[in-house]
Every structure is written in structure tokens, then in C-alpha cells.
Design an enzyme around this catalytic site. Structure first.
Site, mmCIF file in Angstrom:
data_model
loop_
_atom_site.group_PDB
_atom_site.id
_atom_site.type_symbol
_atom_site.label_atom_id
_atom_site.label_comp_id
_atom_site.label_asym_id
_atom_site.label_seq_id
_atom_site.Cartn_x
_atom_site.Cartn_y
_atom_site.Cartn_z
ATOM 1 N N LYS A 207 11.448 -0.155 13.519
ATOM 2 C CA LYS A 207 11.321 0.455 14.843
ATOM 3 C C LYS A 207 12.022 -0.411 15.889
ATOM 4 C CE LYS A 207 7.837 1.902 18.188
ATOM 5 N NZ LYS A 207 6.429 2.142 18.481
ATOM 6 N N GLU A 213 11.370 -10.452 9.048
ATOM 7 C CA GLU A 213 11.434 -10.171 7.609
ATOM 8 C C GLU A 213 12.555 -9.167 7.314
ATOM 9 O OE1 GLU A 213 8.677 -10.104 9.451
ATOM 10 O OE2 GLU A 213 6.953 -10.914 8.346
ATOM 11 N N GLY A 269 4.352 2.317 14.596
ATOM 12 C CA GLY A 269 4.869 1.956 13.274
ATOM 13 C C GLY A 269 4.019 2.523 12.143
ATOM 14 N N ARG A 270 2.711 2.386 12.269
ATOM 15 C CA ARG A 270 1.829 2.828 11.178
ATOM 16 C C ARG A 270 1.583 4.339 11.196
ATOM 17 N NH1 ARG A 270 -0.339 -0.481 14.830
ATOM 18 N NH2 ARG A 270 -2.101 0.164 16.100
ATOM 19 N N GLU A 355 -4.980 -2.221 11.415
ATOM 20 C CA GLU A 355 -4.124 -2.593 12.552
ATOM 21 C C GLU A 355 -4.510 -1.739 13.764
ATOM 22 O OE1 GLU A 355 0.389 -2.236 12.672
ATOM 23 O OE2 GLU A 355 0.230 -4.341 12.141
ATOM 24 N N HIS A 386 -13.567 -0.420 -14.017
ATOM 25 C CA HIS A 386 -13.637 -1.508 -14.988
ATOM 26 C C HIS A 386 -13.357 -2.848 -14.332
ATOM 27 C CE1 HIS A 386 -14.060 1.356 -18.269
ATOM 28 N NE2 HIS A 386 -13.294 2.119 -17.498
ATOM 29 N N LYS A 506 3.574 -14.655 14.579
ATOM 30 C CA LYS A 506 5.038 -14.483 14.606
ATOM 31 C C LYS A 506 5.670 -15.586 15.452
ATOM 32 C CE LYS A 506 5.331 -9.382 14.493
ATOM 33 N NZ LYS A 506 5.706 -8.200 15.256
HETATM 34 O O1 F6P Z 1 3.605 -6.724 12.373
HETATM 35 C C1 F6P Z 1 3.234 -5.592 13.011
HETATM 36 C C2 F6P Z 1 4.267 -4.559 13.136
HETATM 37 O O2 F6P Z 1 4.670 -4.493 14.447
HETATM 38 C C3 F6P Z 1 3.729 -3.220 12.634
HETATM 39 O O3 F6P Z 1 2.945 -2.588 13.572
HETATM 40 C C4 F6P Z 1 4.980 -2.506 12.276
HETATM 41 O O4 F6P Z 1 4.709 -1.390 11.487
HETATM 42 C C5 F6P Z 1 5.722 -3.617 11.580
HETATM 43 O O5 F6P Z 1 5.420 -4.762 12.325
HETATM 44 C C6 F6P Z 1 7.197 -3.436 11.457
HETATM 45 O O6 F6P Z 1 7.823 -3.326 12.706
HETATM 46 P P1 F6P Z 1 9.286 -2.774 12.828
HETATM 47 O O7 F6P Z 1 9.329 -1.393 12.316
HETATM 48 O O8 F6P Z 1 9.613 -2.853 14.299
HETATM 49 O O9 F6P Z 1 10.197 -3.669 12.024
#
Ligand code: F6P
Length: 543
Positions: A207, A213, A269-270, A355, A386, A506
Site C-alpha cells: 500500500k 521487508e 491493508g488488512r 491489528e 491431535h 519499525k
Molecule cells: O505493519 C503493519 C502494516 O502497516 C499492515 O497494516 C500492512 O498490512 C502491512 O504493514 C504492509 O503494509 P504495506 O502494504 O504498506 O507494505
């Protein structure tokens, strides 16, 4: 909205009711009312909810509904659907429901109807997917795409992975799908192992297009591709697409914005698996089935918006969650799909629920004096039976369970499905009714073993039943939980759509990176300092 939830008359009425029924056993409740298994049920959009095995009487849901009404649920639902800025801490509308609204609908944000833009992006996605799926879209050196690698994390990963797994049955099997989320290089290395760069498409899903990452993995993917094509950067246009709200960052990274599929800041995002973030899903199942999934979401949206609350699946499930969290002081809930294709659904729900509702202050910044978001976890049945079910049956904690099952398997073989369904039904029966000491003795059990073999029961569960998993069914299921989370947040008076709690780590990680890479003075606490020194000494083999 009551200024102070726990001193509201509705809360007090629930507390009194709780005192009356806290020790009442489900065995008694079922014995008293032979119709209970029919009364405490609701159906909508092809989903049947049996909530009779919950620790409630005929008084409970009306009292919870009173609480929801006093919390302003009706106005909040309308505020969400009509694009008001209910994500107050980020000053944003919350419009995942607009992503699945039909063409011709109107939802206005800042004076503009967003629906035409939603459909324009869906059309662009569909055209692209058709090209890739038909082999018309060629890689830089003329080969068709056979591998799709989605790079993203959080909502830009969990929704796509979950949906791919859930709908794998409907996917184009000639295309392989892999997902890279972790900054741990192993994730990238294993996901690209054995892939031919000439046949590989990377989807960079972010987003913000700033997430460390994703940007690190995307950079590594670019190098991986460029190594294979002798550094020819023209290849990027054929092997990279971006899903983002941030066109500037996308082109800074080197992806042509013609290859970008857009979404908007009013998609959390979620809550984004049905936006452009769902491109991998659409590539897998095709545009028509993706549309069916959106229609499933929309059907549940309409149900949530219009159905009476005593028949409203998301509302009922949310109210039960509040009941357990705030009165029984339950801390976790297990989501147990008896459908192997839903194996990543609990992981997906963890972000959606935790979240969203893991907040300790109200929308206006007051610290709450009641519990908020529960801890969600789970695994598909029957595997979990199990492993951890022992604790749910005989442990000391109360863990309400959501069982999810479908009448028809997508892979009907022999009597697997009957055995599977017998198990899910047996589990909720065993949890609710247990086995008394007398029943154990009557089986001739040695006295010393009796306590070990007693099941106290009175462990609550919901059972969600549908006919068969399909794209539409997945949409309904996800929307059901999305709206349940929202209803919980309205009662708890928290902002379910921000996520400030992920920020501190972060920022601290950014500070620590250079300290790991070069010897420089450390000014952390003594624990962090010594851990950094430990790493520095060992980061190079033989160092
Ligand atoms: O770490 C939290 C977050 O902001 C989530 O809410 C989101 O889904 C994820 O990181 C990834 O964010 P982006 O889509 O901006 O890379």
C-alpha cells in the site's frame, strides 16, 4: 455512545445477567429448552450459524443488542458504508465495502464517487490477467509467464496467500504461485528456487511502497532478474508489476506506473484482499471467479447493513465475542476450519482481528477499563484435534471456538467428508456437554482414572456451516469476520482501522541496522547493547 462503557446501564444489566448464568451448564440450558438448537441459529447468504452451544439464555442477546444500540452501532454502520472518516486517527474513510459494490453504485468520498475508479482498476486487472493466463503476455525474452511471485507483507501478503490456498481448486494449474513476505532472505531464496527468470512475474504488493521487508525483497528480486538478463533494465517492465496507493514510490523503484494497479488510502491493508492487492488471486482464478468472490463479499455487506441484529451474522458473532471477552474474561478464541483449503484462514484472521482491535485507548484517547481484542488462533480440523484440543477440552481456560465446515467437499473421495463432518460435530458436542464422572464410572473405569476421564463440558462454540467452499463463499466468510471485528470495535469505542502499535518497532529497527553493520558507540539499554555486540562478533563466519 456512553462516555463510560462499564458504568452504562446496559453494561450493568449484562453484568447482573452474567452473575445469574455464569455457572449454568449448557447441559441444563439444552435440557430446559428442547428447541434451543433451532432457536439460536441464523442464516444468511448461504451460511448457517448455530450459536446454540454458547453460554447464553434467551435474555442474553437482547441485552447485548441493547449495549450495541447504546454504543451507536446503527449510526456507525451507516457512517462506514457512506464513506465518513471513521478512521479518526488517520482521518480516513473506511471503504472496503466499496471495493465490492456493483457498477452503478455510488459512494462519495471528499465529494467524489469512488465506484467508477474501483471498476476501472478491476477492468485493468482483468485485462492484464487475461493476457498472462492466456500466454499472450510475454517475458522480456519472449517466454510466457508460468510463475507468479507475490512480494508483500501483512495485509499485502496474508490475504493473497490465504485466498490462493482457499481457492486453489479453482486456479489455473499451469501457473505456479509463490509468496515472499519475510525479510529473512530464506523466504526469497526458497520462493525463487528453481524458477526460470524468463517465465517469472513479480508482483510487488505494498500500500505504502515504503515497507522495509517488501522493498528489500523487491530489490533482491530486481537483482535476481537483472542477473539473468545481463543487466538489461528493459526486462523490468515485463517481469514486475506493482499494487499500491503510492505512484511516486512505484516509479522511483523503477516500475512503470502503466504496470501499477492502484488502490486508495480508504482501503486498510488488512481489508485489502479484494482490491488490487488481490491481483495474484485474480491471476489464479481468473476475472470471472474473482467477480464471484466480490459478489459474495457484497452479499454479506448487504446482509450486515440491513438485517435485524438478532438475525445478523456479523452482529451476533461480535456480540458473543464481547460477551466472552468482557464478562467471562476470556482471552483467546480458536478458529477451526474443517476445510483443508482454509488452512491459512486463521493466520489471515489474526491480522484482521488483532491489528484491528488490539487497542488500549478509545477513539478519543481515553484508556479503557475493560478488555478489548481477543487473541485469535487456530488450525484446520481434524489436525488440531491431535494436538491442542486437549487443552480446550480439559485445560483450565475457557476458549470459545468457531468451527467452520461445508457440507460438500471440493474433492469428494470415498467417505472422507462424512468422517470430517462427524468430527467437527463431535467436537462441539463434546465441548458443550462433556462427560460426567457418573458416565465415566458407568463405563467401568477404575476410580483412580475417573477424574482424568471426566470432561467438564460447558465449553462454548459457534458452528458456521455452508454448502461448499467457492470464491463467493470465501468472500462471504471474510466479510462476515470483517464486520464482526467492526461491531466489536464500536462497542469497545476503539478505532479498528489504525495500527499505531506496529510503528515503534519499525523505527527502532531502522536505528539498529547501521549499528549492526559498523562498530559505533551504543546507547541502548544494557540488554540491547549486549545483544548487538553478540551479533556483531558473530555476523561474519569465523568473525
Ligand atoms: O505493519 C503493519 C502494516 O502497516 C499492515 O497494516 C500492512 O498490512 C502491512 O504493514 C504492509 O503494509 P504495506 O502494504 O504498506 O507494505
Amino acid at each position: 455512545m456512553p462516555a463510560d462503557l462499564t458504568s452504562s446501564p446496559q453494561w450493568k444489566a449484562l453484568a447482573e445477567h452474567f452473575a445469574e448464568i455464569r455457572n449454568v451448564h449448557l447441559r441444563e440450558l439444552f435440557a430446559e429448552d428442547p428447541q434451543r438448537g433451532e432457536t439460536f441459529t441464523a442464516s444468511a447468504a448461504g451460511l448457517f450459524l448455530d450459536y446454540s452451544k454458547n453460554r447464553i439464555t434467551s435474555k442474553t442477546m437482547p441485552l447485548l443488542i441493547d449495549l450495541a444500540r447504546a454504543a451507536g452501532l446503527e449510526e456507525r454502520i451507516e457512517a462506514m458504508f457512506t464513506g465518513q472518516k471513521i478512521n479518526v486517527t488517520e482521518d480516513r474513510a473506511v471503504l472496503h465495502t466499496a471495493l465490492r459494490a456493483p457498477q452503478g453504485a455510488s459512494v462519495v468520498v471528499d465529494g467524489e464517487n469512488v465506484i467508477p475508479d474501483v471498476h476501472a482498476v478491476l477492468d485493468k486487472m482483468a485485462a492484464f490477467c487475461q493476457q498472462v493466463r492466456s500466454g499472450q503476455w510475454k517475458g522480456h525474452r519472449g517466454k510466457p509467464i508460468r510463475n507468479v511471485v507475490n512480494i508483500g507483507i501483512g495485509g499485502s501478503d496474508l490475504g493473497p496467500v490465504m485466498a490462493y490456498e482457499a481457492l486453489r481448486h479453482f486456479s489455473q494449474r499451469e501457473l505456479s504461485f509463490r509468496f515472499v513476505s519475510n525479510v529473512d532472505a530464506t523466504d526469497f531464496a526458497e520462493a525463487t528456487e528453481g524458477l526460470d527468470p524468463d517465465e517469472t512475474l513479480f508482483i510487488v504488493a505494498s500500500k505504502t511502497f515504503t515497507t522495509i521487508e517488501t522493498m528489500t525483497n523487491a530489490g533482491t528480486a530486481r537483482q535476481w532478474l537483472l542477473r539473468a538478463v545481463d543487466g538489461d533494465t528493459a526486462a523490468i517492465a515485463k517481469h514486475f508489476v506493482a499494487l499500491s496507493t503510492n505512484a511516486e514510490k512505484v516509479s522511483e523503484f523503477g516500475i512503470d506506473t502503466a504496470n501499477m494497479f492502484e488502490f486508495w488510502d480508504w482501503v486498510g491493508g488488512r481489508y485489502s484482499m479484494d482490491s488490487a492487492i488481490g491481483l495474484s488471486t485474480m491471476l489464479a482464478i481468473g476475472p470471472d471467479r474473482f467477480r464471484e468472490m466480490l459478489d459474495g463479499f457484497h452479499e454479506m455487506d448487504q446482509h450486515f447493513r440491513t438485517a435485524d441484529w438478532d438475525q445478523n451474522l456479523p452482529v451476533l458473532m461480535a456480540l458473543l465475542t464481547v460477551w466472552y471477552a468482557n464478562f467471562f474474561e476470556v482471552e483467546t478464541t480458536a478458529v477451526l476450519p474443517y476445510e483443508q483449503y482454509l488452512k491459512r484462514f486463521p493466520a489471515y484472521l489474526q491480522q484482521l482481528t488483532m491489528e484491528s482491535n488490539g487497542k488500549y485507548v478509545t477513539v478519543d484517547g481515553q484508556e479503557v477499563d475493560y478488555a478489548t481484542g481477543l487473541i485469535y488462533w487456530g488450525e484446520p480440523g481434524t489436525n488440531g484435534q491431535h494436538s491442542f484440543y486437549q487443552l480446550i477440552h480439559q485445560g483450565t481456560r475457557l476458549i470459545p471456538c468457531d468451527f467452520i465446515a461445508f457440507a460438500r467437499s471440493l474433492n469428494p473421495i470415498g467417505d472422507h467428508q462424512d468422517i470430517l463432518i462427524a468430527n467437527v460435530l463431535a467436537q462441539s458436542e463434546a465441548l458443550a456437554f462433556g462427560k460426567t464422572a457418573d458416565e465415566v464410572r458407568a463405563e467401568g473405569t477404575a476410580e483412580a482414572l475417573v477424574p482424568h476421564r471426566v470432561f467438564q463440558g460447558n465449553r462454548p462454540s459457534n458452528t458456521l456451516f455452508g454448502e461448499q467452499l467457492s470464491p463467493a463463499m470465501l468472500g462471504k466468510l471474510v466479510a462476515l469476520y470483517e464486520h464482526s471485528v467492526f461491531v466489536q470495535s464500536v462497542i469497545w469505542q476503539i478505532d479498528a482501522f489504525d495500527q499505531w502499535g506496529v510503528e515503534l518497532g519499525k523505527v527502532l529497527a531502522k536505528n539498529i541496522i547501521p549499528e549492526l553493520q559498523a562498530d559505533q558507540p551504543l546507547q541502548h539499554d544494557s540488554s540491547t547493547n549486549s545483544l548487538i555486540r553478540y551479533y556483531r562478533q558473530r555476523r561474519q563466519a569465523g568473525g
